[in-house]
Scaffold this motif. Structure first.
Motif, PDB file in Angstrom:
ATOM      1  N   GLU A 178       0.695  -0.745  -0.213  1.00 42.42           N
ATOM      2  CA  GLU A 178       0.155  -0.286   0.172  1.00 42.42           C
ATOM      3  C   GLU A 178       0.863   1.204   0.409  1.00 42.42           C
ATOM      4  OE1 GLU A 178      -4.204  -0.786   2.075  1.00 42.42           O
ATOM      5  OE2 GLU A 178      -2.018  -1.418   3.522  1.00 42.42           O
ATOM      6  N   ALA A 179       2.244   1.561   1.085  1.00 41.48           N
ATOM      7  CA  ALA A 179       3.043   2.562   1.183  1.00 41.48           C
ATOM      8  C   ALA A 179       3.160   2.733  -0.355  1.00 41.48           C
ATOM      9  CB  ALA A 179       3.349   2.690   2.020  1.00 41.48           C
ATOM     10  N   PHE A 180       4.441   1.547  -1.206  1.00 43.09           N
ATOM     11  CA  PHE A 180       4.860   1.902  -2.383  1.00 43.09           C
ATOM     12  C   PHE A 180       3.504   2.238  -3.633  1.00 43.09           C
ATOM     13  CE2 PHE A 180       5.509  -1.671  -6.219  1.00 43.09           C
ATOM     14  CZ  PHE A 180       6.650  -0.635  -6.859  1.00 43.09           C
ATOM     15  N   LYS A 235      12.129   5.906  -8.382  1.00 40.96           N
ATOM     16  CA  LYS A 235      13.134   6.019  -7.668  1.00 40.96           C
ATOM     17  C   LYS A 235      12.857   4.735  -6.242  1.00 40.96           C
ATOM     18  CE  LYS A 235      15.199  10.616  -7.319  1.00 40.96           C
ATOM     19  NZ  LYS A 235      15.612  11.663  -6.935  1.00 40.96           N
ATOM     20  N   VAL A 236      11.576   4.546  -6.419  1.00 40.18           N
ATOM     21  CA  VAL A 236      11.253   3.625  -5.823  1.00 40.18           C
ATOM     22  C   VAL A 236      10.713   2.394  -5.390  1.00 40.18           C
ATOM     23  CG1 VAL A 236       8.991   3.428  -5.504  1.00 40.18           C
ATOM     24  CG2 VAL A 236       9.815   3.327  -3.607  1.00 40.18           C
ATOM     25  N   LEU A 237      11.125   2.008  -7.138  1.00 43.89           N
ATOM     26  CA  LEU A 237      10.444   0.662  -8.100  1.00 43.89           C
ATOM     27  C   LEU A 237      11.276  -0.469  -7.367  1.00 43.89           C
ATOM     28  CD1 LEU A 237       8.762  -1.220  -9.557  1.00 43.89           C
ATOM     29  CD2 LEU A 237      10.055  -0.047 -11.586  1.00 43.89           C
ATOM     30  N   SER A 245      16.358  -3.521   3.017  1.00 42.37           N
ATOM     31  CA  SER A 245      16.126  -3.265   4.298  1.00 42.37           C
ATOM     32  C   SER A 245      15.185  -1.463   3.568  1.00 42.37           C
ATOM     33  CB  SER A 245      17.295  -1.614   4.925  1.00 42.37           C
ATOM     34  OG  SER A 245      17.994  -1.817   3.671  1.00 42.37           O
ATOM     35  N   TRP A 246      14.712  -2.255   2.422  1.00 38.15           N
ATOM     36  CA  TRP A 246      13.287  -0.871   1.998  1.00 38.15           C
ATOM     37  C   TRP A 246      12.508  -0.074   3.247  1.00 38.15           C
ATOM     38  CZ3 TRP A 246       8.332  -0.647   1.771  1.00 38.15           C
ATOM     39  CH2 TRP A 246       7.764   0.741   1.220  1.00 38.15           C
ATOM     40  N   ASN A 247      12.314   1.243   3.362  1.00 39.13           N
ATOM     41  CA  ASN A 247      11.637   1.877   4.385  1.00 39.13           C
ATOM     42  C   ASN A 247      10.423   2.892   3.604  1.00 39.13           C
ATOM     43  OD1 ASN A 247      10.270   3.047   6.719  1.00 39.13           O
ATOM     44  ND2 ASN A 247      11.910   2.956   7.863  1.00 39.13           N
ATOM     45  N   ALA A 248       9.237   2.808   3.908  1.00 38.50           N
ATOM     46  CA  ALA A 248       8.740   3.986   2.949  1.00 38.50           C
ATOM     47  C   ALA A 248       8.629   4.981   3.345  1.00 38.50           C
ATOM     48  CB  ALA A 248       6.585   3.334   3.365  1.00 38.50           C
ATOM     49  N   ALA A 249       9.275   5.003   4.892  1.00 36.65           N
ATOM     50  CA  ALA A 249       9.969   6.468   5.677  1.00 36.65           C
ATOM     51  C   ALA A 249      10.661   7.075   5.040  1.00 36.65           C
ATOM     52  CB  ALA A 249       9.710   6.353   7.021  1.00 36.65           C
ATOM     53  N   ASN A 250      11.914   6.987   4.045  1.00 39.57           N
ATOM     54  CA  ASN A 250      12.685   7.579   2.717  1.00 39.57           C
ATOM     55  C   ASN A 250      12.437   8.736   1.708  1.00 39.57           C
ATOM     56  OD1 ASN A 250      14.390   6.495   5.412  1.00 39.57           O
ATOM     57  ND2 ASN A 250      15.151   4.137   3.899  1.00 39.57           N
ATOM     58  N   TYR A 251      10.859   7.859   1.098  1.00 43.48           N
ATOM     59  CA  TYR A 251      10.952   8.693   0.124  1.00 43.48           C
ATOM     60  C   TYR A 251       9.407   9.251   0.202  1.00 43.48           C
ATOM     61  CZ  TYR A 251      13.256   4.500  -1.262  1.00 43.48           C
ATOM     62  OH  TYR A 251      13.854   3.524  -1.805  1.00 43.48           O
TER      63      TYR A 251
END
Length: 251
Positions: A178-180, A235-237, A245-251
Motif C-alpha cells: 500500500e505504501a509503495f 526512485k522507489v521501484l 532494508s526498504w523503508n517507505a519513510a525514506n520516500y
C-alpha cells in the motif's frame, strides 16, 4: 519376336493392371478398354474439353527452380564439370560457400532482394536482450504480539540495466504494498498505477484468501515493474523490489 514382358503377360485381358512381382500392396483395378493416355496428363471438363491439371506442367525444371528460389538445373552428366567451373570462378580470398559459412551464417541467411532471413544458432540460444521475471510466492503468516499479518517473498530476475542486481529476494507485507503504491502515484503523474487486491476483513488468514491476494499482488508488480517509464523514472521501484532494508519513510 520381342521377348514377353512378365509385368504385362500377353494373355492378360485388356485394361488389367498386373503386379510386377505378386507382392504389390495395391489391388488390381480393371480399367475401361477405351482409356486414352492423354487423360493422365490433362483433366476433362464437364463438356469434354481438356483442362490443365495442377499436377502437370510443361515448364522446364530450370524455370521451376528459378521460380522457387533454387539454383539453375544442371543435368546429372554435366554436374561434375559445372562444379569445377563454378569453384574455379570463385575469388581467391575465400572459396565460395566455405568462405560464406565462416561468417557465422549471416550471408547464408540473407536472401536476395532484402528478404528476411532465419535465425542463427547464436541468436536462437542466446539470452534475450531484456528479461524481467517477477514472482510473488511463499506466503507466511507472522504473529506480532497480539496481531497477525502475512508477508510474501518477491523474486526478481532481470538483466535490465535499470535494476541494481540480476537476482533478488525480499519479503513484503500487504501494508508495504500500500505504501509503495502511494509513492508511485506521487512520483509518476503520467502513469496510471493499477489497484491492489482489496482488503479482507474476515477470514483473511485462510489459505484461499491468502492465495487470491498473492496472485493479485504478483499481477500488480508485473505491471508496474514492466512499465518502461517507471523503470527509468521511479526512485522507489527498484528499491521496493530488491532492497531488503526498504523503508517507505525514506520516500
Amino acid at each position: 519376336m520381342p521377348p514377353s514382358d512378365p509385368a504385362h503377360p500377353p494373355n492378360a485381358p485388356p485394361g488389367l493392371i498386373a503386379p510386377s512381382s505378386g507382392h504389390s500392396p495395391f489391388a488390381r483395378i480393371a480399367l475401361p478398354t477405351a482409356f486414352p493416355a492423354s487423360s493422365l496428363l490433362r483433366g476433362q471438363g464437364a463438356h469434354g474439353e481438356h483442362t490443365s491439371s495442377p499436377y502437370v506442367t510443361d515448364q522446364p525444371r530450370s524455370a521451376l527452380n528459378e521460380r522457387f528460389g533454387g539454383a539453375e538445373y544442371v543435368p546429372p552428366h554435366l554436374r561434375q564439370h559445372h562444379h569445377h567451373a563454378s569453384s574455379s570462378s570463385s575469388p581467391a580470398g575465400g572459396t565460395g560457400a566455405r568462405a560464406r559459412a565462416g561468417t557465422g551464417g549471416s550471408e547464408q541467411g540473407q536472401a536476395q532482394g532484402g528478404e528476411p532471413r532465419g535465425q542463427t544458432l547464436e541468436e536462437m540460444y542466446s539470452a534475450p536482450e531484456n528479461t524481467l521475471e517477477i514472482e510473488v510466492r511463499d506466503p507466511r503468516t507472522q504473529e506480532f504480539g497480539r496481531k497477525m499479518y502475512t508477508d510474501y517473498e518477491i523474486i526478481c530476475r532481470t538483466n535490465i540495466p535499470a535494476f541494481r542486481v540480476r537476482y533478488s529476494s525480499v519479503r513484503r507485507r500487504y501494508s508495504d504494498f500500500e505504501a509503495f503504491r502511494d509513492i508511485l502515484e506521487r512520483e509518476s503523474q503520467r502513469v496510471n498505477i493499477p489497484p491492489l487486491p482489496g482488503k479482507v476483513f474476515s477470514g483473511r488468514f485462510t489459505d484461499e484468501v491468502i492465495e487470491q491476494r498473492r496472485e493479485g499482488l504478483e499481477r500488480f508488480l508485473q505491471i508496474v515493474a514492466g512499465h518502461p517509464l517507471l523503470q527509468t523514472g521511479s526512485k522507489v521501484l527498484c528499491a521496493f523490489l530488491q532492497d531488503p532494508s526498504w523503508n517507505a519513510a525514506n520516500y
